[in-house]
Design a protein around this motif. Structure first.
Motif, PDB file in Angstrom:
ATOM      1  N   PHE A   1      -5.572   1.213  -0.955  1.00  0.00           N
ATOM      2  CA  PHE A   1      -4.781   2.407  -1.237  1.00  0.00           C
ATOM      3  C   PHE A   1      -5.528   3.608  -0.682  1.00  0.00           C
ATOM      4  CE2 PHE A   1      -4.191  -0.519  -4.921  1.00  0.00           C
ATOM      5  CZ  PHE A   1      -3.074  -1.119  -4.377  1.00  0.00           C
ATOM      6  N   GLY A   2      -4.892   4.299   0.228  1.00  0.00           N
ATOM      7  CA  GLY A   2      -5.546   5.440   0.856  1.00  0.00           C
ATOM      8  C   GLY A   2      -6.386   5.065   2.053  1.00  0.00           C
ATOM      9  N   GLY A   3      -6.211   3.898   2.593  1.00  0.00           N
ATOM     10  CA  GLY A   3      -6.989   3.573   3.787  1.00  0.00           C
ATOM     11  C   GLY A   3      -7.056   2.090   4.049  1.00  0.00           C
ATOM     12  N   LEU A   4      -8.243   1.659   4.445  1.00  0.00           N
ATOM     13  CA  LEU A   4      -8.439   0.273   4.840  1.00  0.00           C
ATOM     14  C   LEU A   4      -9.728  -0.245   4.233  1.00  0.00           C
ATOM     15  CD1 LEU A   4      -7.764   0.847   8.609  1.00  0.00           C
ATOM     16  CD2 LEU A   4      -6.257  -0.402   7.092  1.00  0.00           C
ATOM     17  N   ALA A   5      -9.883  -1.544   4.254  1.00  0.00           N
ATOM     18  CA  ALA A   5     -11.094  -2.129   3.682  1.00  0.00           C
ATOM     19  C   ALA A   5     -12.318  -1.789   4.526  1.00  0.00           C
ATOM     20  CB  ALA A   5     -10.938  -3.634   3.555  1.00  0.00           C
ATOM     21  N   ARG A   6     -12.183  -1.862   5.830  1.00  0.00           N
ATOM     22  CA  ARG A   6     -13.303  -1.504   6.698  1.00  0.00           C
ATOM     23  C   ARG A   6     -12.790  -1.070   8.057  1.00  0.00           C
ATOM     24  NH1 ARG A   6     -12.745  -6.845   6.043  1.00  0.00           N
ATOM     25  NH2 ARG A   6     -13.985  -6.989   4.173  1.00  0.00           N
ATOM     26  N   ASP A   7     -13.672  -0.456   8.806  1.00  0.00           N
ATOM     27  CA  ASP A   7     -13.283   0.033  10.128  1.00  0.00           C
ATOM     28  C   ASP A   7     -13.212  -1.124  11.116  1.00  0.00           C
ATOM     29  OD1 ASP A   7     -12.616   1.713  12.146  1.00  0.00           O
ATOM     30  OD2 ASP A   7     -14.269   3.114  11.818  1.00  0.00           O
ATOM     31  N   LEU A   8     -12.664  -0.827  12.290  1.00  0.00           N
ATOM     32  CA  LEU A   8     -12.627  -1.850  13.332  1.00  0.00           C
ATOM     33  C   LEU A   8     -14.040  -2.175  13.770  1.00  0.00           C
ATOM     34  CD1 LEU A   8      -9.818  -0.598  15.728  1.00  0.00           C
ATOM     35  CD2 LEU A   8      -9.669  -2.390  14.031  1.00  0.00           C
ATOM     36  N   PRO A   9     -14.386  -3.435  13.916  1.00  0.00           N
ATOM     37  CA  PRO A   9     -15.721  -3.743  14.423  1.00  0.00           C
ATOM     38  C   PRO A   9     -15.791  -3.447  15.917  1.00  0.00           C
ATOM     39  CG  PRO A   9     -14.466  -5.731  14.149  1.00  0.00           C
ATOM     40  CD  PRO A   9     -13.594  -4.629  13.651  1.00  0.00           C
ATOM     41  N   GLU A  10     -16.990  -3.433  16.382  1.00  0.00           N
ATOM     42  CA  GLU A  10     -17.194  -3.150  17.798  1.00  0.00           C
ATOM     43  C   GLU A  10     -16.483  -4.211  18.648  1.00  0.00           C
ATOM     44  OE1 GLU A  10     -21.104  -2.476  20.361  1.00  0.00           O
ATOM     45  OE2 GLU A  10     -21.354  -2.107  18.208  1.00  0.00           O
ATOM     46  N   GLY A  11     -15.869  -3.766  19.685  1.00  0.00           N
ATOM     47  CA  GLY A  11     -15.247  -4.739  20.582  1.00  0.00           C
ATOM     48  C   GLY A  11     -13.810  -5.064  20.232  1.00  0.00           C
ATOM     49  N   ALA A  12     -13.383  -4.704  19.026  1.00  0.00           N
ATOM     50  CA  ALA A  12     -12.023  -5.072  18.637  1.00  0.00           C
ATOM     51  C   ALA A  12     -10.997  -4.353  19.499  1.00  0.00           C
ATOM     52  CB  ALA A  12     -11.791  -4.754  17.167  1.00  0.00           C
ATOM     53  N   LEU A  13     -11.241  -3.064  19.725  1.00  0.00           N
ATOM     54  CA  LEU A  13     -10.273  -2.315  20.522  1.00  0.00           C
ATOM     55  C   LEU A  13     -10.166  -2.872  21.942  1.00  0.00           C
ATOM     56  CD1 LEU A  13     -10.485   1.458  19.612  1.00  0.00           C
ATOM     57  CD2 LEU A  13      -8.569  -0.112  19.372  1.00  0.00           C
TER      58      LEU A  13
ATOM     59  N   ALA B 266       0.839  -1.193   0.000  1.00  0.00           N
ATOM     60  CA  ALA B 266       0.000   0.000   0.000  1.00  0.00           C
ATOM     61  C   ALA B 266       0.877   1.248   0.000  1.00  0.00           C
ATOM     62  CB  ALA B 266      -0.925  -0.003   1.216  1.00  0.00           C
ATOM     63  N   LEU B 267       1.950   1.244   0.789  1.00  0.00           N
ATOM     64  CA  LEU B 267       2.844   2.407   0.816  1.00  0.00           C
ATOM     65  C   LEU B 267       3.422   2.691  -0.555  1.00  0.00           C
ATOM     66  CD1 LEU B 267       5.060   2.220   4.029  1.00  0.00           C
ATOM     67  CD2 LEU B 267       3.145   3.719   3.540  1.00  0.00           C
ATOM     68  N   ALA B 268       3.883   1.635  -1.230  1.00  0.00           N
ATOM     69  CA  ALA B 268       4.509   1.842  -2.529  1.00  0.00           C
ATOM     70  C   ALA B 268       3.528   2.459  -3.508  1.00  0.00           C
ATOM     71  CB  ALA B 268       5.048   0.519  -3.073  1.00  0.00           C
ATOM     72  N   VAL B 269       2.315   1.935  -3.541  1.00  0.00           N
ATOM     73  CA  VAL B 269       1.353   2.444  -4.522  1.00  0.00           C
ATOM     74  C   VAL B 269       0.848   3.823  -4.113  1.00  0.00           C
ATOM     75  CG1 VAL B 269      -0.826   1.990  -5.673  1.00  0.00           C
ATOM     76  CG2 VAL B 269       0.734   0.129  -5.216  1.00  0.00           C
ATOM     77  N   GLU B 270       0.677   4.043  -2.822  1.00  0.00           N
ATOM     78  CA  GLU B 270       0.233   5.368  -2.382  1.00  0.00           C
ATOM     79  C   GLU B 270       1.268   6.431  -2.726  1.00  0.00           C
ATOM     80  OE1 GLU B 270      -0.494   4.519   1.661  1.00  0.00           O
ATOM     81  OE2 GLU B 270      -2.465   3.668   1.256  1.00  0.00           O
ATOM     82  N   LYS B 271       2.532   6.048  -2.637  1.00  0.00           N
ATOM     83  CA  LYS B 271       3.581   6.998  -2.981  1.00  0.00           C
ATOM     84  C   LYS B 271       3.460   7.388  -4.449  1.00  0.00           C
ATOM     85  CE  LYS B 271       7.498   6.013  -0.786  1.00  0.00           C
ATOM     86  NZ  LYS B 271       8.766   5.276  -0.664  1.00  0.00           N
ATOM     87  N   LEU B 272       3.164   6.417  -5.292  1.00  0.00           N
ATOM     88  CA  LEU B 272       2.985   6.714  -6.716  1.00  0.00           C
ATOM     89  C   LEU B 272       1.755   7.577  -6.954  1.00  0.00           C
ATOM     90  CD1 LEU B 272       3.672   3.436  -8.693  1.00  0.00           C
ATOM     91  CD2 LEU B 272       4.725   5.632  -9.078  1.00  0.00           C
ATOM     92  N   MET B 273       0.677   7.234  -6.252  1.00  0.00           N
ATOM     93  CA  MET B 273      -0.573   7.959  -6.468  1.00  0.00           C
ATOM     94  C   MET B 273      -0.567   9.294  -5.759  1.00  0.00           C
ATOM     95  SD  MET B 273      -3.121   4.783  -5.801  1.00  0.00           S
ATOM     96  CE  MET B 273      -4.626   5.708  -5.843  1.00  0.00           C
ATOM     97  N   ASN B 274       0.370   9.414  -4.827  1.00  0.00           N
ATOM     98  CA  ASN B 274       0.484  10.627  -4.043  1.00  0.00           C
ATOM     99  C   ASN B 274      -0.799  10.940  -3.267  1.00  0.00           C
ATOM    100  OD1 ASN B 274       1.760  12.751  -2.989  1.00  0.00           O
ATOM    101  ND2 ASN B 274       1.709  14.034  -4.838  1.00  0.00           N
ATOM    102  N   ILE B 275      -1.273   9.966  -2.504  1.00  0.00           N
ATOM    103  CA  ILE B 275      -2.459  10.227  -1.689  1.00  0.00           C
ATOM    104  C   ILE B 275      -2.132  10.047  -0.214  1.00  0.00           C
ATOM    105  CG2 ILE B 275      -4.306   9.749  -3.308  1.00  0.00           C
ATOM    106  CD1 ILE B 275      -4.352   6.903  -2.252  1.00  0.00           C
ATOM    107  N   GLU B 276      -2.956  10.691   0.593  1.00  0.00           N
ATOM    108  CA  GLU B 276      -2.788  10.637   2.039  1.00  0.00           C
ATOM    109  C   GLU B 276      -3.708   9.580   2.617  1.00  0.00           C
ATOM    110  OE1 GLU B 276      -1.568  13.493   4.270  1.00  0.00           O
ATOM    111  OE2 GLU B 276      -0.245  14.015   2.602  1.00  0.00           O
TER     112      GLU B 276
END
Ligand code: SF4
Lengths: 579, 205
Positions: free
Chosen positions: A368-380, A290-300
């Motif tokens: 790229f630019g994030g994650l597939a989904r957020d943490l589910p409840e209880g994960a933290l 993800a880092l490599a491709v984000e660097k190319l795409m230049n996204i945060e």
């Protein structure tokens, strides 16, 4: 955010008035070096400019320009951004001087480039195929080389999209199997090249024994099916009695053509494939890609996603090291009991992975630019429980039970020594490098993501022996737990993806090298884009593979039984070694 | 084994002899013995091997089904658990291992790769499933199959063993069982059965 590598402001024009020019193609960086200046340039980089660590060597086949390019990534072990330099040669006369004498760490990587790309490295002492076998037809990573099941250059394939027709590839090929032969091939006249090249390379040794006793040298093979090779890994060794005179690792038994398939996939399709590189630490692999491709795409990447990424990467490190320690003790002969304890803890981490990503091992969680989904409840809450309560206790427990064990100590202390200089020369990475006293951790040396925010120590040990490579993993688990503890406390609410999630990302032309400190060491992804939907070149700098370069030298003079211990202390995963 | 599984139906056993005497068939006793001590070959190929290890380890523990004795030597193993991608470079070794296993022997293909090539099927060094090389008894889908799925597959194998009869299984027939021909590493993998066809094709070219 992916930290962009600052372009090094080095001026080579006075040192190298000719033969070294800046790479001015759009999206590319670094320097282009003439083949005959290469050795001089690399030596100067090492000795005068401080780039003493050769991280990655690979090739790119620019078929339209009729040219092959060898790409080198160099770093300083005192930290900081890297330097890229390249050598360009004609496709039909692909010869580049070998850097073996300057950086022995180039050994296997050059052999790989020869095997898959057909680039000849003149001066390499043992330029054999490494992943495929001697006698294989062609160099598969060349762009004009096609495999038996070839359908089209890039995915998605027309045949299946958009109608969704499918057929089995076997039905369309000769012999109903994934094989193809050169036109005039006659199997009845074929003499397999066999292993002569391998055994020939195990140099013969003269007897140095002056006692008058005549001993013979024998060659033994360990693997590819052997319980302590951690998969399908093979070792060929010449022995004098029980002592190793020379040893060569043999690999490729799990060569799954990751890069060829990767260059056919779309960018996102590669994500699940990276899971299967080092299948013990899929989250870290996702991270690097993800880092490599984000660097190319230049996204945060949004804040919250960065935190989750760090959490997952560190949990991965914890469970990888747990598994590594368990299996290492297996190799030492403490058969399976320590592993059972280690795996029990690992299962708890896997539960979290399953919770957040849906799968225990193959998480495919980063986008790229994030994650597939957020943490589910209880994960933290679960992560909190593990990081604050259970794991610190259990790690101490393992430490207490194992580290002072007499057998463990007598088999590991002072054995399998690797000096700091050698570790750097052989491009060793990760725990192996740090156990030799080199405090090099990419999270510190060249920080990516948000690692600069956390308070943690880079685990370093000074002795460079098997024991240090074992104990440093316990140190690292503790440091990872510290990072996790801080991350759980600081994690903000917010989005987990920049922009809309997309199946097809737009990647501007250019090259990028994304690297993370994976559990096994520096995991790098070198991606070249030509602006289309698929990576033009996709290369993985695999720590398991490159760490093995030092394996042979480390084992010289040891007893055969210790080879297994040394191998266990390197901690390889074959999926990554062979890719 | 409980009485109802052991006794052959149709034979009355007096009450006072229940649990002491059984009337059963050779097959049943024999199969019961074999199904309860299947020794897998300790042999991991790829990612699936990690799940195999987890299945053998603390949480899932397949020794509950009589399978814990992983044998590093094929000569002592009953079952080959092909846990991962079969590559061409590995193919001759796998066949050789299979040939070295004594009968009765079974093969379980674990995961998508071993069953049919899986995600890496198109790769130039990948064999499209281990059944291209050796006969497979049970396929376990998944990438990787979870430990539960693997255990399910192993139970399926036990069920398969239950249905076999000494009179019919191939390893108790007259004569030697032929070994599986070992593929050759040529310019590409050469299956021995294809050699005449490849030879002819080469002539035409
Ligand atoms: S089926 Fe999936 S998990 Fe199993 S070996 Fe193949 S790629 Fe790995």
């Amino acid at each position: 955010m992916a930290t962009p590598i600052e372009a090094p402001t080095l001026d080579f024009s006075s040192r190298f008035p000719e033969g070294v020019v800046a790479d001015e193609r759009k999206g590319f960086e670094g320097y282009i070096v003439d083949a005959d200046k290469l050795i001089e340039f690399a030596t100067a980089l090492r000795d005068e400019f401080g780039y003493d660590y050769l991280s990655s060597v690979t090739g790119v086949d620019y078929v339209a320009e009729e040219m092959l390019e060898v790409v080198y990534h160099a770093y300083k072990t005192i930290g900081g951004a890297g330097l890229v330099y390249k050598v360009q040669v004609a496709r039909d006369k692909a010869e580049v001087p070998s850097l073996y004498d300057v950086f022995p760490g180039a050994d296997f990587q050059e052999r790989e480039a020869w095997d898959l790309m057909g680039i000849k490295f003149t001066g390499h002492p043992d330029l054999r195929r490494i992943l495929l076998w001697e006698g294989f037809d062609g160099h598969p990573l060349r762009k004009d080389w096609q495999e038996a099941y070839y359908e089209a250059d890039v995915k998605p394939f027309k045949s299946r999209w958009p109608e969704g027709n499918f057929y089995r590839s076997e039905e369309k090929v000769d012999y109903k199997a994934n094989v193809k032969y050169p036109g005039n091939f006659d199997p009845e006249k074929w003499v397999p090249e066999g292993e002569d090249a391998l055994y020939g390379s195990l140099a013969k040794y003269e007897d140095t024994d002056t006692s008058g006793l005549k001993t013979d040298h024998i060659t033994v093979n360990l693997g590819p099916q052997h319980p302590s090779t951690h998969g399908v890994f093979r070792i060929a060794a010449t022995l004098d009695g029980e002592t190793i005179m020379n040893m060569k690792p043999v690999m490729g038994y799990l060569h799954r053509n990751h890069e060829k398939i990767g260059e056919r996939n779309t960018y996102l399709q590669n994500m699940p494939f990276t899971d299967r590189l080092d299948y013990l630490s899929s989250m870290s692999n996702n991270f690097g890609y993800a880092l490599a491709v984000e660097k190319l795409m230049n996204i945060e990447v949004p804040e919250r996603a960065e935190y989750i990424r760090v959490l997952m990467a560190e949990l991965t490190r914890v469970q990888n090291h747990l598994f590594a320690i368990g299996m290492f003790l297996n190799d030492l002969g403490a058969f399976f009991t320590p592993s059972l304890y280690a795996i029990e803890e690992r299962e708890l981490v896997l539960d979290i992975f399953e919770m957040v990503s849906g799968s225990r091992m193959m998480c495919n969680y980063f986008r790229f630019g994030g994650l597939a989904r957020d943490l589910p409840e209880g994960a933290l809450t679960m992560i909190r429980g593990l990081a604050f309560e259970r794991l610190p206790r259990k790690v101490d427990e393992m430490d207490r039970f194992l580290s002072d064990n007499e057998i463990l100590r007598s088999r590991t202390v002072g054995q399998g020594y690797l000096s700091a200089e050698d570790a750097i020369r052989y491009s060793a990475a990760g725990p192996m490098l740090r156990a030799s006293g080199v405090p090099y951790d990419i999270r510190r040396a060249d920080p990516y993501s948000i690692y600069d925010r956390f308070d943690f120590n880079v685990a370093v040990r000074q002795n460079g022996d098997i024991f240090d490579r074992y104990i440093i993993r316990l140190d690292e688990i503790r440091e990872s737990l510290r990072i996790i503890q801080q991350a759980v406390e600081q994690i903000p609410e917010g989005p987990i993806q920049t922009g809309k999630p997309q199946y097809q990302v737009r990647v501007p032309a250019g090259e990028s090298y994304g690297r993370v400190e994976g559990p096994k060491g520096e995991l790098g992804f070198y991606v070249v884009s030509d602006g289309k939907a698929n990576p033009y070149r996709y290369h993985v700098r695999a720590p398991s593979f490159i760490n093995l370069t030092a394996f042979g030298p480390m084992c010289q003079g040891l007893k055969i039984a210790d080879v297994v211990a040394v191998l266990g202390s390197i901690d390889i995963v074959l999926g990554e070694t062979d890719r | 084994m409980e009485n109802k599984d052991l006794n052959s139906p149709g034979y009355e056993i007096p009450d006072d002899m229940q649990g002491v005497v059984s009337i059963t068939t050779m097959d049943r006793i024999y199969n019961w013995g074999r199904r309860s001590s299947v020794w897998p070959l300790m042999f991991g190929l790829a990612c699936c091997a990690i799940e195999m290890i987890c299945t053998a380890a603390s949480r899932y523990d397949f020794s509950r089904f009589g399978m814990e004795v992983m044998r590093p030597s094929p000569r002592q193993a009953d079952m080959m658990l092909v846990s991962g991608t079969v590559t061409k470079k590995m193919a001759p070794t796998i066949v050789r291992l299979y040939n070295q296993m004594p009968e009765p022997k079974y093969v379980v293909a674990m995961g998508a790769c071993a069953s049919g090539g899986g995600p890496f099927k198109e790769g130039y060094n990948v064999v499209s499933g281990v059944d291209k090389l050796i006969p497979v008894d049970v396929y376990v889908p998944g990438c990787p199959p979870t430990p539960q799925a693997l255990i399910n597959g192993l139970i399926k194998l036990q069920e398969l063993i239950d249905t076999q009869s000494i009179k019919q299984v191939r390893w108790y027939q007259k004569g030697e069982l032929a070994a599986v021909p070992i593929p050759i590493l040529g310019p590409d993998l050469i299956y021995q059965r294809d050699i005449p066809a490849i030879h002819d094709a080469g002539k035409e070219a």
